[in-house]
Every structure is written in structure tokens, then in C-alpha cells.
Design a protein around this motif. Structure first.
Motif, PDB file in Angstrom:
ATOM      1  N   TRP A 192      71.883   4.942 -12.255  1.00 35.36           N
ATOM      2  CA  TRP A 192      71.104   4.001 -11.429  1.00 35.36           C
ATOM      3  C   TRP A 192      70.066   3.318 -12.302  1.00 35.36           C
ATOM      4  CZ3 TRP A 192      71.646   3.447  -5.998  1.00 35.36           C
ATOM      5  CH2 TRP A 192      72.547   4.342  -5.395  1.00 35.36           C
ATOM      6  N   HIS A 193      69.903   2.014 -12.058  1.00 32.55           N
ATOM      7  CA  HIS A 193      68.910   1.263 -12.828  1.00 32.55           C
ATOM      8  C   HIS A 193      68.183   0.306 -11.885  1.00 32.55           C
ATOM      9  CE1 HIS A 193      67.133  -0.536 -16.407  1.00 32.55           C
ATOM     10  NE2 HIS A 193      67.388  -1.715 -15.891  1.00 32.55           N
ATOM     11  N   ASN A 227      74.112   0.043 -10.111  1.00 33.29           N
ATOM     12  CA  ASN A 227      74.735   1.360 -10.082  1.00 33.29           C
ATOM     13  C   ASN A 227      76.060   1.292 -10.842  1.00 33.29           C
ATOM     14  OD1 ASN A 227      76.820   3.290  -8.595  1.00 33.29           O
ATOM     15  ND2 ASN A 227      74.780   4.166  -8.379  1.00 33.29           N
ATOM     16  N   HIS A 228      76.192   2.151 -11.862  1.00 34.83           N
ATOM     17  CA  HIS A 228      77.382   2.141 -12.700  1.00 34.83           C
ATOM     18  C   HIS A 228      77.993   3.544 -12.744  1.00 34.83           C
ATOM     19  CE1 HIS A 228      76.557  -1.876 -14.398  1.00 34.83           C
ATOM     20  NE2 HIS A 228      75.292  -1.520 -14.291  1.00 34.83           N
ATOM     21  N   THR A 238      77.127   8.909 -12.707  1.00 37.24           N
ATOM     22  CA  THR A 238      76.627   7.728 -12.013  1.00 37.24           C
ATOM     23  C   THR A 238      75.228   7.404 -12.526  1.00 37.24           C
ATOM     24  OG1 THR A 238      77.914   8.253 -10.045  1.00 37.24           O
ATOM     25  CG2 THR A 238      76.087   6.719  -9.771  1.00 37.24           C
ATOM     26  N   TYR A 242      68.944  -2.150  -6.991  1.00 38.01           N
ATOM     27  CA  TYR A 242      69.402  -1.265  -8.076  1.00 38.01           C
ATOM     28  C   TYR A 242      70.741  -1.767  -8.616  1.00 38.01           C
ATOM     29  CZ  TYR A 242      66.142   1.908  -5.745  1.00 38.01           C
ATOM     30  OH  TYR A 242      65.027   2.456  -5.158  1.00 38.01           O
ATOM     31  N   VAL A 244      75.645  -1.501  -4.210  1.00 40.88           N
ATOM     32  CA  VAL A 244      74.726  -0.644  -3.458  1.00 40.88           C
ATOM     33  C   VAL A 244      73.755  -1.514  -2.677  1.00 40.88           C
ATOM     34  CG1 VAL A 244      74.860   1.314  -5.034  1.00 40.88           C
ATOM     35  CG2 VAL A 244      73.189  -0.479  -5.469  1.00 40.88           C
TER      36      VAL A 244
END
Length: 316
Positions: free
Chosen positions: A303-304, A166-167, A301, A164, A160
Motif C-alpha cells: 500500500w502506498h 495498491n500493488h 500486497t 492509495y 481500491v
């Protein structure tokens, strides 16, 4: 006492020509016919309606009676599946695989019984029927091996533009209703049920209408395989009578129509399923093991934020 007044019990028993003395003395044993019930919530209830129907071999010989499931039985099975779904999905993938492998072990131990039931149901040669049972065992072992691997194949990290991580994480769909194949009463059922439960779903399966006995006996295998009650629920009965209630049920998330042979009925079931936005697997649709696992999977999904860790001198 005269010969004319000799007691009745002293008269010789009726004998067939050519019988030996030992054969005349051998008592005649009547075979105990098995009563096949439903498998719902880890138990074996009769249909709430009290109905049953005769199951016959292809040459018309009566094999047994099977419970004739009703709308109430279908609702009870869905309720049991929903209750078991979250705990089952919460188990580790390794444990789900171990339970599937245990089911394969139990089926292997009863292979002779299943081969006999399959031969009686389909008219197949006993040796060929045993081969089909062995294929069903192999399918269970195959999906047992997928339980802790398919998430890595279907999920992963996504690139991304931004600070972030993203998994994508695959998750079970929920409760899947299956109309089992009509002419393949054991292997077809295992191929429909195994990928769904391997992915963490729970299942309500309607067995082959004319050949339900192998599927109902498979419920006994599951009951002795450490599978929690409600993860798989097996109904027997008429497709046209039970399937519409499963298709329209608001608590069913997926519908496998593999065993619906009537094209008009299949369309009606698809339309009923659309009312509650179910995932539908149409009759005749085939695919690899991974395709079947993907069929009953949805994706989350995650987000971190990564920016704060990077500015603080940390990293991932």
C-alpha cells in the motif's frame, strides 16, 4: 639353458582362436566405473553415513553405485538451500534466466552422455533417449524465458476505494523439497526443479530411487552453469527413508510429492507437512508452466498513500 628350464616370461601369451597378432598385442582396458555422489551446497560429498547402493539397468546389469542419503544428508541439504535462498531470490530475474539458459547450454553439450545414461537406466532406445534429453533442454530454455515475465502476469495494480495505490507482488515461497518422478529420471526432474528456481526458490530434490544416475549427473551440469551453490541440492536414496525427514522439516516451505508412488506414504507425508504448514503438490497433479510457477509463489500486497501527492499538485 635347456628347453625345460626356459624362463616363464618367454612363454607365449594365451590367445583366443582367430585372434590376429595385433589383437594379441593389444592390452585389455578395464572401463573406469563412475562413482556417483550427492550434490549439496555446490559440492559433491559422499553420504555422511558412508553408505551406497547398486544401481542396475532394467535387465539387471550393474551400472554404478550411488550414495545412499541419510537423515543427516537431508538436513545438510535443507541447511544449504536455506542459506542460498535469500541471495538467490535477491538476484535480478534477468540473471536467473541467464543461469537457467546456461544450464541448458551445458546440458546440450553433454547430450550424448545423458542419452546413454538415460538409455541404460530406462532401457529406452538410444534415439528416443536423446529426444528426452532434448526435451529437458527445451524446458530449461522455456523457464529461462519466464523468469522476468511471470511477475508481471501474476502481480499488478489493484483498484481500491481510497487515496492509495495498491500493488500485488509475487515472491518466492522459500525452500522447496521435491521427490522426483521415479520413471522419468531426467525430464521429470527438470520439470519439477526449473519452475521452482525460476521463481527464486531453492530446492532439495530426491532423485528417482531406482534410476538416480541422470539426476546426479544433472548436478554436475548445474555446478558448471554459474548456479550458486545450495540453490539446487540433489540427493539419492530411498524415498521411504529420506522423504519423511524432508516433509517434517520446519525449514522446508513447499513439498512436491510428484515422485511418491505409494498412496499410503503420500498421505503420511502430507500429514507430516501439515505440521509446519507447507504448500504441498500432490502426486499426479499437472499444470501449465505458469501453474507450476504459481505453485511455489506467495504474494505481498503493498500500500502506498496517494492523497498527499495529489493535493500537492503531483501525480503518479
Amino acid at each position: 639353458m635347456s628347453e625345460h628350464t626356459k624362463p616363464e616370461h618367454d612363454k607365449p601369451a594365451h590367445t583366443e582362436p582367430g585372434q590376429t597378432e595385433a589383437e594379441r598385442a593389444e592390452p585389455v582396458r578395464l572401463r573406469v566405473k563412475k562413482t556417483y555422489k550427492l550434490y549439496v551446497g555446490g559440492k559433491f560429498p559422499r553420504s555422511e553415513s558412508g553408505r551406497s547402493y547398486p544401481v542396475t539397468s532394467p535387465d539387471g546389469a550393474e551400472l554404478a553405485n550411488a550414495a545412499l542419503a541419510s537423515r543427516k544428508d537431508a538436513r545438510d541439504a535443507v541447511a544449504a538451500a536455506r542459506k542460498a535462498q535469500r541471495p538467490w531470490a535477491g538476484q535480478t530475474a534477468y540473471l536467473r534466466g541467464q543461469i537457467l539458459y546456461r544450464a541448458a547450454e551445458m546440458l546440450e553439450g553433454r547430450a550424448g552422455q545423458f542419452a546413454e545414461e538415460l538409455a541404460d537406466a530406462t532401457g529406452a532406445d538410444p534415439h528416443a533417449a536423446l529426444g528426452v534429453v532434448e526435451q529437458a533442454i527445451d524446458r530449461l530454455v522455456h523457464y529461462a524465458g519466464w523468469t522476468d515475465k511471470y511477475a508481471s502476469v501474476l502481480g499488478g495494480a489493484n483498484p481500491v476505494a481510497g487515496p492509495y495505490f495498491n500493488h500485488t507482488k509475487p515472491e518466492p515461497l522459500g525452500v522447496v523439497a521435491v521427490v522426483a518422478p521415479q520413471e522419468d529420471p531426467l525430464l521429470g526432474l527438470v520439470e519439477a526443479v526449473a519452475p521452482a528456481i525460476a521463481a527464486g526458490n531453492t530446492v532439495v530434490v530426491l532423485a528417482s530411487e531406482a534410476k538416480p544416475l541422470p539426476a546426479l549427473s544433472f548436478g554436475e551440469v548445474l555446478a558448471t552453469s554459474d548456479l550458486p551453490g545450495g540453490v539446487v541440492n540433489v540427493l539419492s536414496g530411498k524415498v521411504g527413508e529420506v522423504a519423511p525427514h524432508l516433509a517434517a522439516h520446519a525449514d522446508v516451505n513447499g513439498l512436491d510429492l510428484g515422485g511418491v508412488e505409494d498412496a499410503e506414504l503420500a498421505k503420511e507425508l502430507e500429514a507430516a507437512a501439515a505440521g509446519t504448514l507447507k504448500v504441498v503438490r500432490r502426486p499426479g497433479k499437472t499444470g501449465s508452466a505458469l501453474d507450476l510457477l504459481r505453485q511455489w509463489t506467495e504474494y505481498k500486497t503493498v500500500w502506498h498513500p496517494a492523497g498527499m501527492a495529489a493535493t500537492a499538485g503531483g501525480g503518479y
